[in-house]
Design an enzyme around this catalytic site. Structure first.
Site, PDB file in Angstrom:
ATOM      1  NE  ARG A   1      -4.236  -1.463   0.047  1.00  0.00           N
ATOM      2  CZ  ARG A   1      -4.344  -2.456  -0.817  1.00  0.00           C
ATOM      3  NH1 ARG A   1      -3.346  -2.723  -1.671  1.00  0.00           N
ATOM      4  NH2 ARG A   1      -5.433  -3.203  -0.833  1.00  0.00           N
TER       5      ARG A   1
ATOM      6  CG  HIS B   1      -2.739   0.057  -7.550  1.00  0.00           C
ATOM      7  ND1 HIS B   1      -3.123   0.798  -6.472  1.00  0.00           N
ATOM      8  CD2 HIS B   1      -2.900  -1.247  -7.156  1.00  0.00           C
ATOM      9  CE1 HIS B   1      -3.494   0.021  -5.481  1.00  0.00           C
ATOM     10  NE2 HIS B   1      -3.367  -1.233  -5.872  1.00  0.00           N
TER      11      HIS B   1
END
Length: 323
Positions: A238, A286
Site C-alpha cells: 500500500r 497499481h
C-alpha cells in the site's frame, strides 16, 4: 432435488469506481440470484439489501442500510473499508481470496526480481544506442537473497514461485505459519524481532503487507538503514507504507540501488512527482494484480450460503489485526 438459492440484493458502495459496470455482468452470469444495485436504487428500499460490495466507500455509505449481513471488498485489501466511519460495529468484513489473483501477483513480483537481478534495464539502454554487449558473468539465483514481507495467501504463492526459480527466499510473518503452508525451500520467521534479523541479509525486499497501523510508514529511513548497501525495494503493498522522501534519500545514499513501485500515497501519481524522472525507480500504475470478476461473484454467493447455514466465512477479517 436441487434447491435454488434464494434471491438476494447486494449494494455496491464506492466513491471511486463504478462497481456495477465492472462486475454486473459477472454477477448475472455466475450468481444470477444476486441483484447487484447501486446505492441510489438500493436506498428506495434499504431494508431489502442483504449485503454490500465495497471499495473506498464514502464516509456515510453504510448508513442507509440496516440489514447488512456482511460487506465484501473487491480484492484482498480491506483497509479502505475498515476506515469508513459509517461501517457498523460487528458487521463481518470479507476479503477475496482468489488463486488466480495470487498467481498474477506472484508473476508480477517474479518479473521485477528478474528485472533487477538480470539488469534488464541495461539491455533497453543498449537497444536504444544500438550496442551489443553481453554480460558474461551472471550471478546465480541461489546467491540472491529475497525477503518477502507478509506471508498471507499472496505472499505464500510468491515465495513458492521465487523459490522454484532458485532464489534464496525468506519471509517474515506476524505469527508462525502452519508448516504445511510453507513452500519447499522457503524460510519463514515470526516474532517482534524477526524483521530486524532478516533485513541485513536481504538483497531484495518485496512488500506484500496489508495496511495497518503497524505497517503505515514502515518503509522509512530506519528500515532502509538496516539493509545491505545496494539493496532493491519492490513495493506492492500500500502506498501509505512508504515514506517517499526517505526512499529518495536511501537511493541517493546508496542504501538502495533501485526500486520498483506499483502503489503510491496519491494515485494516480502526479505528473510532476520526482519518481517519474528518476532512472533508479521503475513505476507501474497499481497493476500488480486484479481479482477475477467471476471469482468475486462466486465468492459473494458462497459467503451468503455459508451464513445462511450458520457457518463461519473463512475470509472474514480480524478487525483488531486489520486484515
Amino acid at each position: 432435488m436441487t434447491t435454488m438459492p434464494r434471491a438476494r440484493r447486494c449494494v455496491w458502495l464506492s466513491a471511486t469506481l463504478d462497481l456495477g459496470a465492472i462486475f454486473g455482468a459477472d454477477f448475472r452470469a455466475h450468481a444470477p440470484h444476486i441483484e447487484l444495485v447501486d446505492a441510489v436504487t438500493a436506498a428506495e428500499d434499504p431494508a431489502s439489501v442483504d449485503f454490500a460490495l465495497a471499495w473506498k466507500p464514502a464516509a456515510d455509505a453504510f448508513s442507509p442500510f440496516p440489514n447488512l449481513a456482511f460487506v465484501s471488498s473487491i480484492a484482498a485489501g480491506v483497509d479502505n473499508i475498515l476506515a469508513c466511519p459509517s461501517l457498523p460495529d460487528g458487521l463481518p468484513v470479507l476479503r477475496v481470496r482468489d488463486d488466480d489473483q495470487a498467481r498474477m501477483m506472484a508473476g508480477f513480483a517474479a518479473w521485477h526480481v528478474l528485472w533487477h537481478h538480470r539488469g534488464m534495464g541495461d539491455y533497453l539502454a543498449q537497444q536504444r544506442e544500438g550496442v551489443w554487449r553481453r554480460k558474461l558473468r551472471k550471478q546465480p539465483a541461489r546467491e540472491v537473497r529475497i525477503l518477502i514481507l507478509g506471508f498471507g495467501h499472496m505472499g505464500r504463492v510468491a515465495a513458492g514461485v521465487l523459490s522454484d526459480l532458485g532464489y534464496d527466499v525468506r519471509a517474515v510473518a506476524r505469527r508462525a505459519p502452519d508448516p504445511a503452508l510453507v513452500p519447499h525451500g522457503v524460510t519463514v520467521e515470526a516474532g517482534p524481532d524477526a524483521l530486524d534479523r532478516l533485513l541485513p541479509a536481504a538483497d531484495m525486499v518485496i512488500n506484500l503487507l496489508p495496511l495497518t497501523e503497524d505497517t503505515r510508514g514502515l518503509l522509512a529511513a530506519d528500515f532502509f538503514a538496516k539493509l545491505p548497501a545496494g539493496a532493491v525495494l519492490i513495493q506492492l503493498g500500500r502506498g501509505e507504507q512508504l515514506i517517499e522522501a526517505d526512499l529518495l534519500a536511501a537511493l541517493d545514499a546508496g542504501l538502495l540501488s533501485a526500486a520498483s513501485l506499483d502503489v503510491f500515497q496519491v494515485e494516480p501519481l502526479p505528473a510532476d512527482h520526482p519518481f517519474w524522472r528518476d532512472p533508479r525507480i521503475l513505476i507501474t500504475p497499481h497493476e500488480a494484480s486484479e481479482p477475477d470478476a467471476g471469482a468475486l461473484a462466486r465468492h459473494i454467493a458462497a459467503a451468503a450460503e455459508r451464513l445462511d447455514r450458520g457457518l463461519p466465512v473463512e475470509t472474514s477479517v480480524d478487525r483488531g489485526a486489520g486484515y
